[in-house]
Write a protein that holds these residues in place. Structure first.
Motif, short mmCIF file in Angstrom:
data_model
loop_
_atom_site.label_atom_id
_atom_site.label_comp_id
_atom_site.label_asym_id
_atom_site.label_seq_id
_atom_site.Cartn_x
_atom_site.Cartn_y
_atom_site.Cartn_z
N LYS A 104 4.82 20.58 -11.76
CA LYS A 104 3.37 20.68 -11.63
C LYS A 104 2.68 19.57 -12.42
N THR A 105 3.12 19.38 -13.65
CA THR A 105 2.50 18.35 -14.48
C THR A 105 2.77 16.96 -13.91
N ALA A 106 4.00 16.72 -13.48
CA ALA A 106 4.35 15.40 -12.95
C ALA A 106 3.57 15.08 -11.68
N THR A 107 3.39 16.06 -10.80
CA THR A 107 2.65 15.79 -9.57
C THR A 107 1.20 15.43 -9.86
N SER A 108 0.62 16.01 -10.90
CA SER A 108 -0.77 15.70 -11.23
C SER A 108 -0.94 14.26 -11.68
N ARG A 109 0.17 13.61 -12.05
CA ARG A 109 0.13 12.24 -12.55
C ARG A 109 0.54 11.21 -11.50
N VAL A 110 0.87 11.66 -10.29
CA VAL A 110 1.21 10.72 -9.22
C VAL A 110 -0.08 10.08 -8.71
N ALA A 111 -0.20 8.78 -8.90
CA ALA A 111 -1.43 8.08 -8.53
C ALA A 111 -1.56 7.96 -7.01
N GLU A 112 -2.79 7.72 -6.58
CA GLU A 112 -3.09 7.65 -5.15
C GLU A 112 -2.27 6.59 -4.43
N ARG A 113 -2.00 5.47 -5.09
CA ARG A 113 -1.28 4.37 -4.42
C ARG A 113 0.18 4.71 -4.16
N TYR A 114 0.72 5.75 -4.83
CA TYR A 114 2.07 6.21 -4.55
C TYR A 114 2.08 7.39 -3.59
N PHE A 115 0.96 8.07 -3.48
CA PHE A 115 0.81 9.19 -2.54
C PHE A 115 0.53 8.65 -1.14
N TRP A 116 -0.40 7.71 -1.06
CA TRP A 116 -0.73 7.01 0.18
C TRP A 116 -0.38 5.54 -0.02
N LEU A 117 0.49 5.00 0.82
CA LEU A 117 0.93 3.62 0.68
C LEU A 117 0.18 2.71 1.64
N SER A 118 -0.49 1.71 1.09
CA SER A 118 -1.17 0.72 1.94
C SER A 118 -0.14 -0.18 2.61
N VAL A 119 -0.39 -0.51 3.87
CA VAL A 119 0.54 -1.31 4.66
C VAL A 119 -0.20 -2.56 5.14
N ALA A 120 0.40 -3.72 4.93
CA ALA A 120 -0.22 -4.98 5.36
C ALA A 120 -0.45 -4.97 6.86
N GLY A 121 -1.66 -5.35 7.26
CA GLY A 121 -1.99 -5.41 8.67
C GLY A 121 -2.36 -4.09 9.29
N GLN A 122 -2.41 -3.04 8.48
CA GLN A 122 -2.76 -1.71 8.99
C GLN A 122 -3.95 -1.19 8.21
N GLY A 123 -4.93 -0.67 8.90
CA GLY A 123 -6.17 -0.28 8.25
C GLY A 123 -6.04 0.92 7.34
N ALA A 124 -5.22 1.89 7.71
CA ALA A 124 -5.12 3.12 6.94
C ALA A 124 -3.75 3.22 6.27
N PRO A 125 -3.68 3.83 5.10
CA PRO A 125 -2.40 4.01 4.42
C PRO A 125 -1.56 5.10 5.08
N VAL A 126 -0.29 5.16 4.69
CA VAL A 126 0.64 6.13 5.25
C VAL A 126 1.35 6.86 4.11
N LYS A 127 1.99 7.97 4.44
CA LYS A 127 2.84 8.67 3.49
C LYS A 127 4.27 8.15 3.63
N ARG A 128 4.88 7.84 2.50
CA ARG A 128 6.30 7.47 2.50
C ARG A 128 6.99 8.32 1.44
N GLU A 129 7.88 9.15 1.90
CA GLU A 129 8.53 10.12 1.02
C GLU A 129 9.26 9.45 -0.14
N ARG A 130 9.94 8.36 0.13
CA ARG A 130 10.73 7.73 -0.92
C ARG A 130 9.85 7.12 -2.01
#
Length: 200
Positions: free
Chosen positions: A8-34
């Motif tokens: 629970k504590t660790a998940t609260s510290r996962v920043a947005e850029r690791y939750f949603w990954l920006s992709v070059a050439g794509q307007g919206a970010p995606v989820k990547r499990e790894r």
């Protein structure tokens, strides 16, 4: 150690850029499990006391392991004492695509590692709005692992702490809310839904 509270504590510290990954050439970010898993691993390591008895390992590949014949699991995260089965504590499977195929793989991993003495099993769903309880129950029955033995955590959005869910609160899963806090579930024909596809 309290594995659930640490998660629970660790998940609260996962920043947005690791939750949603920006992709070059794509307007919206995606989820990547790894990507999410690696940051979760980092945050968990920061929480663990130095010199503790247990080790946190990420994706320990069981191929070639003499104690695993036939199917050889590759769990996302485990708390254990390497080199022995005496102190196998917890298995964590992380999932952002809670369809039948992926959930069955997660539960098969739990069952196989239960046979090796692991005592705690955690399914961490991220980037989804709800828990597919009916699907989980069906998969658990097929695999032969009681669903009540699995703790289900739900991490809906970055900046929030994952919550422990109880069976039946939300019957069907939805895609995550849109990026930047959109609250409306995405429709089948939504172009935004296609942009927010899950990539493992």
């Amino acid at each position: 150690m309290d594995v659930i509270q640490a998660l629970k504590t660790a998940t609260s510290r996962v920043a947005e850029r690791y939750f949603w990954l920006s992709v070059a050439g794509q307007g919206a970010p995606v989820k990547r499990e790894r990507v999410y898993c690696y940051e979760l691993y980092h945050q968990l390591r920061c929480l663990l006391p130095a010199g503790g008895a247990l080790t946190l390992s990420a994706e320990p590949d069981k191929r070639g392991h003499p104690d695993f014949q036939g199917r050889q699991p590759n769990p996302d995260l485990i708390f254990h004492e390497p080199g022995t089965h005496r102190s196998n504590q917890a298995v964590i499977e992380v999932e952002c695509r809670p369809d039948r195929r992926h959930l069955r793989k997660d539960f098969e991993t739990f069952r196989l590692l239960k046979d090796k003495g692991y005592r705690e099993f955690v399914l961490l769903l991220f980037g989804v709005l709800g828990v597919p309880w009916q699907r989980l129950a069906q998969v658990a029955e097929e695999v032969g692992l009681p669903l009540e033995e699995v703790a289900v955590l739900l991490h809906q959005a970055p900046g929030q702490e994952a919550t422990r869910e109880s069976g039946g609160t939300v019957p069907n899963p939805c895609e995550a809310p849109g990026y930047k806090g959109q609250k409306t579930p995405l429709t089948k024909n939504s172009s935004r839904q296609r942009q927010y596809r899950s990539l493992g």
